[in-house]
Scaffold this active site. Structure first.
Site, short mmCIF file in Angstrom:
data_model
loop_
_atom_site.label_atom_id
_atom_site.label_comp_id
_atom_site.label_asym_id
_atom_site.label_seq_id
_atom_site.Cartn_x
_atom_site.Cartn_y
_atom_site.Cartn_z
N ASP A 1 0.81 -1.22 0.00
CA ASP A 1 0.00 0.00 0.00
C ASP A 1 0.84 1.26 0.00
O ASP A 1 2.07 1.21 0.18
CB ASP A 1 -0.95 -0.01 1.20
CG ASP A 1 -0.27 -0.38 2.52
OD1 ASP A 1 0.97 -0.36 2.57
OD2 ASP A 1 -0.97 -0.68 3.49
N ASN B 1 -7.20 -2.81 14.43
CA ASN B 1 -8.59 -3.11 14.07
C ASN B 1 -8.68 -4.33 13.14
O ASN B 1 -9.72 -4.58 12.55
CB ASN B 1 -9.24 -1.89 13.41
CG ASN B 1 -8.54 -1.46 12.12
OD1 ASN B 1 -7.59 -2.13 11.68
ND2 ASN B 1 -9.00 -0.38 11.52
N HIS C 1 -6.93 -4.78 10.35
CA HIS C 1 -6.71 -4.54 8.92
C HIS C 1 -5.43 -5.21 8.43
O HIS C 1 -4.51 -5.46 9.21
CB HIS C 1 -6.75 -3.04 8.58
CG HIS C 1 -5.56 -2.24 9.00
ND1 HIS C 1 -5.63 -0.87 9.17
CD2 HIS C 1 -4.28 -2.58 9.25
CE1 HIS C 1 -4.44 -0.42 9.51
NE2 HIS C 1 -3.60 -1.43 9.57
N GLU D 1 -9.51 -2.00 5.55
CA GLU D 1 -10.11 -1.72 6.86
C GLU D 1 -11.35 -2.59 7.06
O GLU D 1 -11.89 -3.15 6.10
CB GLU D 1 -10.53 -0.24 6.90
CG GLU D 1 -9.40 0.74 6.61
CD GLU D 1 -8.45 0.95 7.79
OE1 GLU D 1 -8.48 0.15 8.75
OE2 GLU D 1 -7.66 1.91 7.75
#
Ligand code: PGA
Length: 243
Positions: free
Chosen positions: A67, A136, A138, A143
């Protein structure tokens, strides 16, 4: 999923580096999927040390990062292009022409993402994909969502990710709000996956990844369905797992 328990961050980093090193020894022209974040830095440092000693050779390796922030130039100090050079590529004998990171400097998200999907597909997808995991759940910048994503796409970062990443910027306002990320489906195309995690603030995410339902609310949980996934985590990160 294979779960490897390590005593601490250093032990985690050495064990992850050993697996990547073995991959490159067995297949010198390996395609590696790479990750940014604090967690893999020790792994990269260990590999660079072995490379300097002549024990690890990256001259035929090619890499594809997960990313990149949208809107940062490649030489911006917070860009993932810059991160990878500073933390890894500048310290190993890799040909920079063989390293790839999504082009966050291209504001045309459709073109940037389609181009990245094309080059990752042309490379035949990673032999080994290194992953960190977000608090979280991810992976990359995928996400929590109601569906698992497919190819490279633009994402709006969640507040929790913006907050987590703001520690690296001068002020939270400077954290980009968007990123380009490889999709979950593309990550699953890798022939092997290596997840690294340390620290108690990852304990809930690691438990959800390894023992929770396979649910896009925890994108990493899809890795339970991969046929060759290894999780290397320290005691603290595994502290909530029923092991
Ligand atoms: P971290 O990030 O290694 O900096 O904790 C991991 C991630 O968000 O994927």
């Amino acid at each position: 999923m294979r779960i490897v328990r390590t005593t601490d961050y250093k032990d985690m980093s050495r064990k992850a580096a050993n697996i990547i090193s073995a991959q490159v020894i067995l297949k010198p022209d390996s395609v590696l999927g790479l990750a940014t974040g604090s967690t893999p830095i020790g792994t990269y440092r260990q590999l660079a040390e072995w490379c300097a000693k002549g024990d690890c050779d990256f001259s035929h390796v090619s890499t594809y990062n997960l990313d990149e922030y949208r809107g940062l130039s490649h030489d911006h100090v917070q860009s993932y292009h810059y991160f990878m050079r500073k933390n890894f590529f500048d310290h190993i004998n890799i040909d920079l022409a063989n390293t790839h990171v999504p082009d966050g400097a291209n504001p045309d998200s459709d073109a940037a993402c389609a181009e990245y999907d094309r080059i990752v597909a042309d490379a035949g997808y990673p032999d080994l994909q290194l992953l960190g995991i977000g608090r979280n759940g991810h992976i990359g910048f995928n996400e929590p969502d109601s569906v698992f994503s497919k190819g490279t796409h633009m994402v709006n970062l969640t507040q929790s990710t913006i907050d987590a990443n703001s520690r690296l910027f001068d002020s939270p306002d400077e954290v980009p709000r968007q990123a380009y990320t490889m999709g979950v489906q593309t990550i699953m195309y890798a022939r092997s996956i290596l997840v690294v995690a340390n620290g108690k603030d990852k304990a809930d995410a690691v438990r959800a990844m390894c023992f929770g339902p396979v649910d896009p609310q925890c994108p990493a949980s899809i890795l339970q369905l991969h046929t060759n996934c290894t999780v290397i985590a320290d005691e603290a990160a595994l502290s909530k797992c029923p092991l």
